[in-house]
Design a protein around this motif. Structure first.
Motif, PDB file in Angstrom:
ATOM      1  N   ALA A  77      16.953  38.535  -2.853  1.00 17.54           N
ATOM      2  CA  ALA A  77      17.669  39.512  -3.673  1.00 17.54           C
ATOM      3  C   ALA A  77      16.629  40.356  -4.402  1.00 17.54           C
ATOM      4  O   ALA A  77      15.504  39.916  -4.646  1.00 17.54           O
ATOM      5  CB  ALA A  77      18.599  38.821  -4.678  1.00 17.54           C
ATOM      6  N   GLY A  78      17.006  41.571  -4.716  1.00 12.17           N
ATOM      7  CA  GLY A  78      16.039  42.420  -5.401  1.00 12.17           C
ATOM      8  C   GLY A  78      16.640  43.716  -5.891  1.00 12.17           C
ATOM      9  O   GLY A  78      17.812  44.025  -5.654  1.00 12.17           O
ATOM     10  N   THR A  79      15.791  44.485  -6.592  1.00 11.63           N
ATOM     11  CA  THR A  79      16.190  45.774  -7.161  1.00 11.63           C
ATOM     12  C   THR A  79      15.022  46.748  -7.050  1.00 11.63           C
ATOM     13  O   THR A  79      13.874  46.380  -7.301  1.00 11.63           O
ATOM     14  CB  THR A  79      16.602  45.625  -8.639  1.00 11.63           C
ATOM     15  OG1 THR A  79      17.709  44.735  -8.738  1.00 11.63           O
ATOM     16  CG2 THR A  79      16.990  46.964  -9.238  1.00 11.63           C
ATOM     17  N   VAL A  80      15.341  47.965  -6.690  1.00  7.95           N
ATOM     18  CA  VAL A  80      14.375  49.068  -6.733  1.00  7.95           C
ATOM     19  C   VAL A  80      14.958  50.122  -7.665  1.00  7.95           C
ATOM     20  O   VAL A  80      16.072  50.605  -7.437  1.00  7.95           O
ATOM     21  CB  VAL A  80      14.125  49.666  -5.340  1.00  7.95           C
ATOM     22  CG1 VAL A  80      13.139  50.828  -5.434  1.00  7.95           C
ATOM     23  CG2 VAL A  80      13.602  48.600  -4.373  1.00  7.95           C
ATOM     24  N   GLU A  81      14.227  50.442  -8.737  1.00  6.05           N
ATOM     25  CA  GLU A  81      14.756  51.375  -9.740  1.00  6.05           C
ATOM     26  C   GLU A  81      13.707  52.417 -10.105  1.00  6.05           C
ATOM     27  O   GLU A  81      12.539  52.100 -10.316  1.00  6.05           O
ATOM     28  CB  GLU A  81      15.195  50.622 -10.990  1.00  6.05           C
ATOM     29  CG  GLU A  81      15.815  51.522 -12.051  1.00  6.05           C
ATOM     30  CD  GLU A  81      16.491  50.757 -13.165  1.00  6.05           C
ATOM     31  OE1 GLU A  81      17.078  51.387 -14.056  1.00  6.05           O
ATOM     32  OE2 GLU A  81      16.429  49.499 -13.144  1.00  6.05           O
ATOM     33  N   TYR A  82      14.151  53.668 -10.200  1.00  5.22           N
ATOM     34  CA  TYR A  82      13.288  54.774 -10.614  1.00  5.22           C
ATOM     35  C   TYR A  82      13.953  55.462 -11.794  1.00  5.22           C
ATOM     36  O   TYR A  82      15.176  55.665 -11.812  1.00  5.22           O
ATOM     37  CB  TYR A  82      13.094  55.762  -9.465  1.00  5.22           C
ATOM     38  CG  TYR A  82      12.247  56.957  -9.853  1.00  5.22           C
ATOM     39  CD1 TYR A  82      10.860  56.858  -9.928  1.00  5.22           C
ATOM     40  CD2 TYR A  82      12.841  58.177 -10.143  1.00  5.22           C
ATOM     41  CE1 TYR A  82      10.084  57.949 -10.295  1.00  5.22           C
ATOM     42  CE2 TYR A  82      12.079  59.280 -10.510  1.00  5.22           C
ATOM     43  CZ  TYR A  82      10.697  59.162 -10.585  1.00  5.22           C
ATOM     44  OH  TYR A  82       9.937  60.241 -10.958  1.00  5.22           O
ATOM     45  N   TYR A  83      13.161  55.847 -12.786  1.00  9.43           N
ATOM     46  CA  TYR A  83      13.716  56.498 -13.974  1.00  9.43           C
ATOM     47  C   TYR A  83      12.825  57.653 -14.426  1.00  9.43           C
ATOM     48  O   TYR A  83      11.618  57.688 -14.162  1.00  9.43           O
ATOM     49  CB  TYR A  83      13.877  55.495 -15.123  1.00  9.43           C
ATOM     50  CG  TYR A  83      12.567  55.015 -15.715  1.00  9.43           C
ATOM     51  CD1 TYR A  83      11.970  55.685 -16.779  1.00  9.43           C
ATOM     52  CD2 TYR A  83      11.913  53.901 -15.190  1.00  9.43           C
ATOM     53  CE1 TYR A  83      10.770  55.253 -17.300  1.00  9.43           C
ATOM     54  CE2 TYR A  83      10.711  53.462 -15.705  1.00  9.43           C
ATOM     55  CZ  TYR A  83      10.147  54.147 -16.769  1.00  9.43           C
ATOM     56  OH  TYR A  83       8.945  53.719 -17.280  1.00  9.43           O
ATOM     57  N   VAL A  84      13.452  58.603 -15.105  1.00 11.95           N
ATOM     58  CA  VAL A  84      12.751  59.723 -15.732  1.00 11.95           C
ATOM     59  C   VAL A  84      13.312  59.870 -17.141  1.00 11.95           C
ATOM     60  O   VAL A  84      14.538  59.933 -17.317  1.00 11.95           O
ATOM     61  CB  VAL A  84      12.933  61.048 -14.958  1.00 11.95           C
ATOM     62  CG1 VAL A  84      12.226  62.185 -15.694  1.00 11.95           C
ATOM     63  CG2 VAL A  84      12.408  60.925 -13.542  1.00 11.95           C
ATOM     64  N   LYS A  85      12.421  59.914 -18.109  1.00  9.12           N
ATOM     65  CA  LYS A  85      12.844  60.021 -19.515  1.00  9.12           C
ATOM     66  C   LYS A  85      12.094  61.179 -20.170  1.00  9.12           C
ATOM     67  O   LYS A  85      10.858  61.194 -20.202  1.00  9.12           O
ATOM     68  CB  LYS A  85      12.544  58.706 -20.250  1.00  9.12           C
ATOM     69  CG  LYS A  85      12.945  58.706 -21.713  1.00  9.12           C
ATOM     70  CD  LYS A  85      12.628  57.354 -22.343  1.00  9.12           C
ATOM     71  CE  LYS A  85      13.013  57.306 -23.808  1.00  9.12           C
ATOM     72  NZ  LYS A  85      12.684  55.995 -24.423  1.00  9.12           N
ATOM     73  N   ASN A  86      12.829  62.151 -20.684  1.00  8.26           N
ATOM     74  CA  ASN A  86      12.255  63.318 -21.355  1.00  8.26           C
ATOM     75  C   ASN A  86      12.588  63.282 -22.837  1.00  8.26           C
ATOM     76  O   ASN A  86      13.746  63.058 -23.211  1.00  8.26           O
ATOM     77  CB  ASN A  86      12.794  64.617 -20.744  1.00  8.26           C
ATOM     78  CG  ASN A  86      12.347  64.815 -19.311  1.00  8.26           C
ATOM     79  OD1 ASN A  86      11.167  64.740 -19.012  1.00  8.26           O
ATOM     80  ND2 ASN A  86      13.300  65.046 -18.415  1.00  8.26           N
TER      81      ASN A  86
END
Length: 384
Positions: A77-86
């Motif tokens: 099981a797993g997760t791939v997460e990408y985020y952008v915070k301004n």
């Protein structure tokens, strides 16, 4: 094929641009600076401790992220997460023109962007009646960039400690660069007299510390890592339970301020201690310590963070008054693998500056940092 596959996305915004942030706030405080004589006795008064800013606004932050959750049976099981915070309207304490007292005030300064990728994997490589092995891996990479600083071309941060380092700063906050950017002279070596030479526009062979100009300074390091890694494992065999955690940080730079202060043989002229490597470093006896790229080192490391062994004592004589009983022995900070010359590259300096100076909390500065202790504990764990 995956037994479970999910796509998640999110967006959020925090801030209230229409409401001023304590726009007319004036703070006063009592203390020795407010004491005045009246008759034969000192009287306690108050002085202004913060300059008001009628144009102050709340910081505004918006963030978007997208993630993919996946699973294949019970083994993976797993997760791939990408985020952008301004973040905009950043709150920062900056200098104000003289003769204002205090000499600084909080203003809304510039914008910043953070983005990153995190990958999590959880697996069960072995699952048998008498033996189970669970393993987890977390990989993350992080990028930070200052988009603009409003009216400021740069802001200094991270005071350099030591004799002769008055008003010397290790880092600069620069548009287009991340927080934690080391900035200063570029060290290129020693001349025939053992004097330090630095890269400069005036000479292709280098300039002395007394002639190198501020315009010759450059970016000499980045305190932020390229990526971090965590690997945890748990093995259960009959009544034994064994686990360990390994952490790795790769690509971060560290300013070894301790070495700058104590790697000068000139300390002997003042009956002060100095490091043994200074004896044969080639520098002249009277050569001063100068903050430069010479003291910026690669701080990458691998650390065995924890290792634990447990034995389950559960038996009829015990389970009548306790749900479980386990003997355990555990060790923290077991070993460290690094090329850093100091005691520990994992430092987080709170060196912001002297009272009245301006700057953010610096990162990646090692000055007399006490090393992490290796701790071994053992005992009996009871659950009632």
């Amino acid at each position: 094929s995956f037994s479970e596959l999910k796509l998640r996305a999110g967006w959020g915004r925090v801030g209230n641009p229409g409401v001023p942030a304590y726009a007319s706030l004036r703070l006063v405080s009592a203390g020795t600076n407010g004491t005045y004589p009246w008759g034969d006795a000192p009287q306690t008064g108050v002085t202004l401790s913060r300059n008001p800013n009628p144009d102050l606004r709340w910081e505004k932050t918006s963030q978007a992220n997208i993630a993919l959750d996946f699973a294949r049976g019970e083994r993976l099981a797993g997760t791939v997460e990408y985020y952008v915070k301004n973040t905009s309207d950043l709150l920062l304490e900056v200098p104000v023109p003289a003769p204002a007292e205090p000499s600084t005030r909080i203003e809304n300064v510039g914008e910043m962007r953070n983005n990153g990728l995190e990958i999590t994997l959880n697996t069960i490589p072995t699952s048998k009646p008498s033996l189970t092995w669970r393993s987890g891996l977390v990989f993350s990479t992080f990028s930070n960039k200052v988009l603009n600083l409003g009216p400021h071309s740069s802001i200094r941060s991270g005071v350099v400690s030591g004799q002769g380092q008055s008003d010397v700063w290790a880092q600069r906050i620069l548009p287009g660069e991340p927080l934690g950017t080391f900035y200063g002279p570029v060290y290129i070596g020693l001349d025939g007299q053992g004097r330090q030479l630095f890269q400069c526009a005036a000479s292709s062979t280098g300039c002395l510390s007394t002639t190198v100009a501020g315009s010759d300074f450059a970016i000499i390091g980045n305190a932020n890592p390229d990526f971090t890694l965590g690997w945890n494992n748990t093995l259960t065999w009959n009544r034994f339970n064994f686990s360990f955690l390994i952490r790795a940080v790769v690509g971060n730079d560290v300013f070894n301020n301790t070495s700058l202060v104590y790697a000068s043989k000139g300390n002997a002229l003042q009956d002060k201690n100095f490091l043994k490597p200074a004896l044969d470093d080639g520098a002249a006896l009277h050569e001063p310590s100068v903050y430069s790229s010479r003291w910026i080192e690669d701080g990458s490391f691998v650390r065995l963070q924890n290792i634990t062994l447990e034995y389950d004592l559960s038996m009829p004589a015990l389970t009548r008054w306790a749900r479980s009983a386990k003997l355990y022995v555990s060790a923290d900070n077991v070993f460290l693998i690094t090329g850093y010359s100091g005691l520990d590259p994992e430092v987080n300096s709170n060196n912001e500056g002297n009272p009245g100076d301006v700057g953010l909390q610096a990162r990646g500065i090692d000055y007399l940092s006490y090393p992490r202790s290796r701790v071994i504990t053992g005992g009996l764990r009871l659950v009632f």
